[in-house]
Motif scaffolding. Sequence first.
Motif, PDB file in Angstrom:
ATOM      1  N   PRO A 129      35.799  -6.094  -2.353  1.00 14.03           N
ATOM      2  CA  PRO A 129      36.728  -7.219  -2.175  1.00 14.03           C
ATOM      3  C   PRO A 129      36.060  -8.578  -2.385  1.00 14.03           C
ATOM      4  CG  PRO A 129      35.998  -6.465  -0.039  1.00 14.03           C
ATOM      5  CD  PRO A 129      35.352  -5.550  -1.045  1.00 14.03           C
ATOM      6  N   PHE A 130      34.999  -8.609  -3.150  1.00 16.21           N
ATOM      7  CA  PHE A 130      34.312  -9.860  -3.463  1.00 16.21           C
ATOM      8  C   PHE A 130      33.680  -9.722  -4.845  1.00 16.21           C
ATOM      9  CE2 PHE A 130      31.821  -7.152  -0.648  1.00 16.21           C
ATOM     10  CZ  PHE A 130      30.676  -6.891  -1.396  1.00 16.21           C
ATOM     11  N   ASN A 131      33.286 -10.833  -5.427  1.00 18.45           N
ATOM     12  CA  ASN A 131      32.674 -10.828  -6.750  1.00 18.45           C
ATOM     13  C   ASN A 131      31.192 -10.498  -6.642  1.00 18.45           C
ATOM     14  OD1 ASN A 131      35.128 -11.676  -7.889  1.00 18.45           O
ATOM     15  ND2 ASN A 131      34.625 -13.810  -7.454  1.00 18.45           N
ATOM     16  N   VAL A 132      30.667  -9.851  -7.684  1.00 15.33           N
ATOM     17  CA  VAL A 132      29.268  -9.432  -7.694  1.00 15.33           C
ATOM     18  C   VAL A 132      28.624  -9.814  -9.023  1.00 15.33           C
ATOM     19  CG1 VAL A 132      27.674  -7.474  -7.632  1.00 15.33           C
ATOM     20  CG2 VAL A 132      29.657  -7.504  -6.112  1.00 15.33           C
ATOM     21  N   ILE A 133      27.452 -10.414  -8.926  1.00 10.93           N
ATOM     22  CA  ILE A 133      26.600 -10.645 -10.097  1.00 10.93           C
ATOM     23  C   ILE A 133      25.371  -9.760  -9.918  1.00 10.93           C
ATOM     24  CG2 ILE A 133      25.212 -12.305 -11.397  1.00 10.93           C
ATOM     25  CD1 ILE A 133      27.033 -14.508 -10.267  1.00 10.93           C
ATOM     26  N   VAL A 134      25.114  -8.864 -10.876  1.00 14.50           N
ATOM     27  CA  VAL A 134      23.974  -7.954 -10.790  1.00 14.50           C
ATOM     28  C   VAL A 134      22.909  -8.405 -11.780  1.00 14.50           C
ATOM     29  CG1 VAL A 134      23.174  -5.580 -11.014  1.00 14.50           C
ATOM     30  CG2 VAL A 134      25.464  -6.038 -10.119  1.00 14.50           C
ATOM     31  N   LYS A 135      21.688  -8.476 -11.301  1.00 15.06           N
ATOM     32  CA  LYS A 135      20.574  -8.891 -12.144  1.00 15.06           C
ATOM     33  C   LYS A 135      19.513  -7.804 -12.150  1.00 15.06           C
ATOM     34  CE  LYS A 135      17.008 -12.438 -12.767  1.00 15.06           C
ATOM     35  NZ  LYS A 135      16.437 -13.705 -12.258  1.00 15.06           N
ATOM     36  N   PHE A 136      19.015  -7.460 -13.357  1.00 15.79           N
ATOM     37  CA  PHE A 136      17.929  -6.495 -13.489  1.00 15.79           C
ATOM     38  C   PHE A 136      16.648  -7.256 -13.818  1.00 15.79           C
ATOM     39  CE2 PHE A 136      21.718  -4.260 -15.395  1.00 15.79           C
ATOM     40  CZ  PHE A 136      22.070  -3.629 -14.211  1.00 15.79           C
ATOM     41  N   GLY A 137      15.535  -6.733 -13.361  1.00 18.31           N
ATOM     42  CA  GLY A 137      14.275  -7.404 -13.661  1.00 18.31           C
ATOM     43  C   GLY A 137      13.123  -6.785 -12.894  1.00 18.31           C
ATOM     44  N   LEU A 138      11.976  -7.445 -12.969  1.00 18.46           N
ATOM     45  CA  LEU A 138      10.794  -6.996 -12.244  1.00 18.46           C
ATOM     46  C   LEU A 138      10.954  -7.312 -10.763  1.00 18.46           C
ATOM     47  CD1 LEU A 138       8.049  -8.265 -14.727  1.00 18.46           C
ATOM     48  CD2 LEU A 138       9.002  -5.959 -14.556  1.00 18.46           C
ATOM     49  N   TYR A 139      10.378  -6.470  -9.927  1.00 22.96           N
ATOM     50  CA  TYR A 139      10.585  -6.629  -8.489  1.00 22.96           C
ATOM     51  C   TYR A 139      10.051  -7.946  -7.954  1.00 22.96           C
ATOM     52  CZ  TYR A 139      12.000  -1.747  -8.550  1.00 22.96           C
ATOM     53  OH  TYR A 139      12.659  -0.577  -8.813  1.00 22.96           O
ATOM     54  N   GLN A 140       8.881  -8.378  -8.414  1.00 23.75           N
ATOM     55  CA  GLN A 140       8.331  -9.638  -7.929  1.00 23.75           C
ATOM     56  C   GLN A 140       9.202 -10.824  -8.351  1.00 23.75           C
ATOM     57  OE1 GLN A 140       5.859 -10.289  -5.745  1.00 23.75           O
ATOM     58  NE2 GLN A 140       5.869  -8.067  -5.445  1.00 23.75           N
ATOM     59  N   GLU A 141       9.802 -10.729  -9.533  1.00 21.37           N
ATOM     60  CA  GLU A 141      10.729 -11.776  -9.977  1.00 21.37           C
ATOM     61  C   GLU A 141      11.962 -11.809  -9.076  1.00 21.37           C
ATOM     62  OE1 GLU A 141      11.674 -10.972 -14.023  1.00 21.37           O
ATOM     63  OE2 GLU A 141       9.704 -11.553 -14.791  1.00 21.37           O
ATOM     64  N   MET A 142      12.449 -10.638  -8.703  1.00 24.88           N
ATOM     65  CA  MET A 142      13.631 -10.579  -7.843  1.00 24.88           C
ATOM     66  C   MET A 142      13.327 -11.127  -6.447  1.00 24.88           C
ATOM     67  SD  MET A 142      15.709  -7.113  -8.845  1.00 24.88           S
ATOM     68  CE  MET A 142      14.364  -5.943  -8.962  1.00 24.88           C
ATOM     69  N   ILE A 143      12.134 -10.833  -5.929  1.00 23.72           N
ATOM     70  CA  ILE A 143      11.744 -11.375  -4.623  1.00 23.72           C
ATOM     71  C   ILE A 143      11.679 -12.897  -4.688  1.00 23.72           C
ATOM     72  CG2 ILE A 143       9.848 -11.509  -2.959  1.00 23.72           C
ATOM     73  CD1 ILE A 143       9.249  -8.554  -3.625  1.00 23.72           C
ATOM     74  N   HIS A 144      11.151 -13.428  -5.781  1.00 23.08           N
ATOM     75  CA  HIS A 144      11.096 -14.880  -5.977  1.00 23.08           C
ATOM     76  C   HIS A 144      12.505 -15.478  -6.018  1.00 23.08           C
ATOM     77  CE1 HIS A 144      11.011 -18.529  -8.544  1.00 23.08           C
ATOM     78  NE2 HIS A 144       9.905 -18.796  -7.869  1.00 23.08           N
ATOM     79  N   ASP A 145      13.409 -14.832  -6.765  1.00 28.04           N
ATOM     80  CA  ASP A 145      14.787 -15.333  -6.871  1.00 28.04           C
ATOM     81  C   ASP A 145      15.522 -15.230  -5.538  1.00 28.04           C
ATOM     82  OD1 ASP A 145      14.414 -15.962  -9.491  1.00 28.04           O
ATOM     83  OD2 ASP A 145      15.455 -14.220 -10.308  1.00 28.04           O
ATOM     84  N   LEU A 146      15.210 -14.210  -4.753  1.00 29.10           N
ATOM     85  CA  LEU A 146      15.796 -14.078  -3.417  1.00 29.10           C
ATOM     86  C   LEU A 146      15.348 -15.237  -2.537  1.00 29.10           C
ATOM     87  CD1 LEU A 146      17.421 -12.274  -1.399  1.00 29.10           C
ATOM     88  CD2 LEU A 146      15.237 -11.157  -0.856  1.00 29.10           C
ATOM     89  N   ASP A 147      14.084 -15.543  -2.603  1.00 27.09           N
ATOM     90  CA  ASP A 147      13.523 -16.639  -1.805  1.00 27.09           C
ATOM     91  C   ASP A 147      14.133 -17.982  -2.198  1.00 27.09           C
ATOM     92  OD1 ASP A 147      11.682 -17.908   0.001  1.00 27.09           O
ATOM     93  OD2 ASP A 147      10.415 -18.412  -1.717  1.00 27.09           O
ATOM     94  N   LYS A 148      14.428 -18.164  -3.486  1.00 21.50           N
ATOM     95  CA  LYS A 148      14.970 -19.428  -3.986  1.00 21.50           C
ATOM     96  C   LYS A 148      16.486 -19.527  -3.848  1.00 21.50           C
ATOM     97  CE  LYS A 148      10.967 -21.016  -5.167  1.00 21.50           C
ATOM     98  NZ  LYS A 148      10.355 -22.106  -4.367  1.00 21.50           N
ATOM     99  N   GLY A 149      17.129 -18.461  -3.395  1.00 14.36           N
ATOM    100  CA  GLY A 149      18.574 -18.506  -3.212  1.00 14.36           C
ATOM    101  C   GLY A 149      19.373 -18.089  -4.418  1.00 14.36           C
TER     102      GLY A 149
END
Length: 311
Positions: free
Chosen positions: A116-136
């Motif tokens: 019941p909500f919109n989703v954006i899925v991103k694929f990539g390297l795990y360290q890149e994803m951790i960085h993007d999580l930290d940056k919002g």
Amino acid sequence: MNLNMEWLRTFKTIYEKGTLTAAAQALYISQPGVSLHLNSLEVATGYKLFDRSAKKMVPTERAKVLYNFIQEPMGRLEMAEQVFHRSSREGRSTISIGMCFETFQFTLERYISTLPFNVIVKFGLYQEMIHDLDKGVLDLIVTPEKGEQTNLEFKPFSREKILLVCGERTNIKPLKTLLKEMEVKDEKVKAAKTGALESWLKQQIWYSTAADMDHLKRFWKMNLRQNIDFKPNYIVPNISSIVRCLSGNEGFAIIPDFLCRDEIKSGLVKAVWAGDIKVENTLYFGSRKKTIYSKEIKMVEDIFRKEMGAL
């Protein structure tokens, strides 16, 4: 001719990933689509941007100049696109989730249309994803790796077992005999039998992925006590491709169990050996400690626990 933003996005991804296949996976478009974007950009600029080699797209000097011009502004635009994404339906929230392609395909993909909500899925390297999580940029990630950022939390929720598997038509009688012969206490005898097993396995047909052989290398080192010293016969884009190639056919691969669970149940793929030394990865949900999307994140987490099994 004006420069299309999608052409530039594709060019930047090819430059960073190194191959058309990897760029297609990162952008979640077809490889012909990636080639079309690149060809259109080369026509628009009037310059050849990559030299095509067997294993990699090698950027030309003009490509390096173009990349340096667009890298920072394109990165900011991509971040803004995710952070300030607006829903086409008023009142629907949007969360961004990072994971590997196979994890999405085997778990969340079938549920996307029911959320019941919109989703954006991103694929990539795990360290890149951790960085993007930290940056919002991302709100939730599924990862076997943890970060040390104080504003993030990583909750273990499942384990993936790394297995030696083969296609249905593979003759594994010699393998079973070799494995049985390894069940001895004498270390010298066991070392000799392990060497025989390694020699036999190296003569078989093998599948691996284009970008990641970590499962194969790690399993081989821990259980056969040697660094892998052969190249797989078939290098395919992702683990999903491996499973499809093996199903009902011949050949071996070393992959996570949950990615071939249905094929093993149906008999199209055989689970052959878990190794004397079990190789497992703990999977974590990564999220920010303070988030306005707790409800949405929990719904996604519940799906993963249902599909992959909880600890």
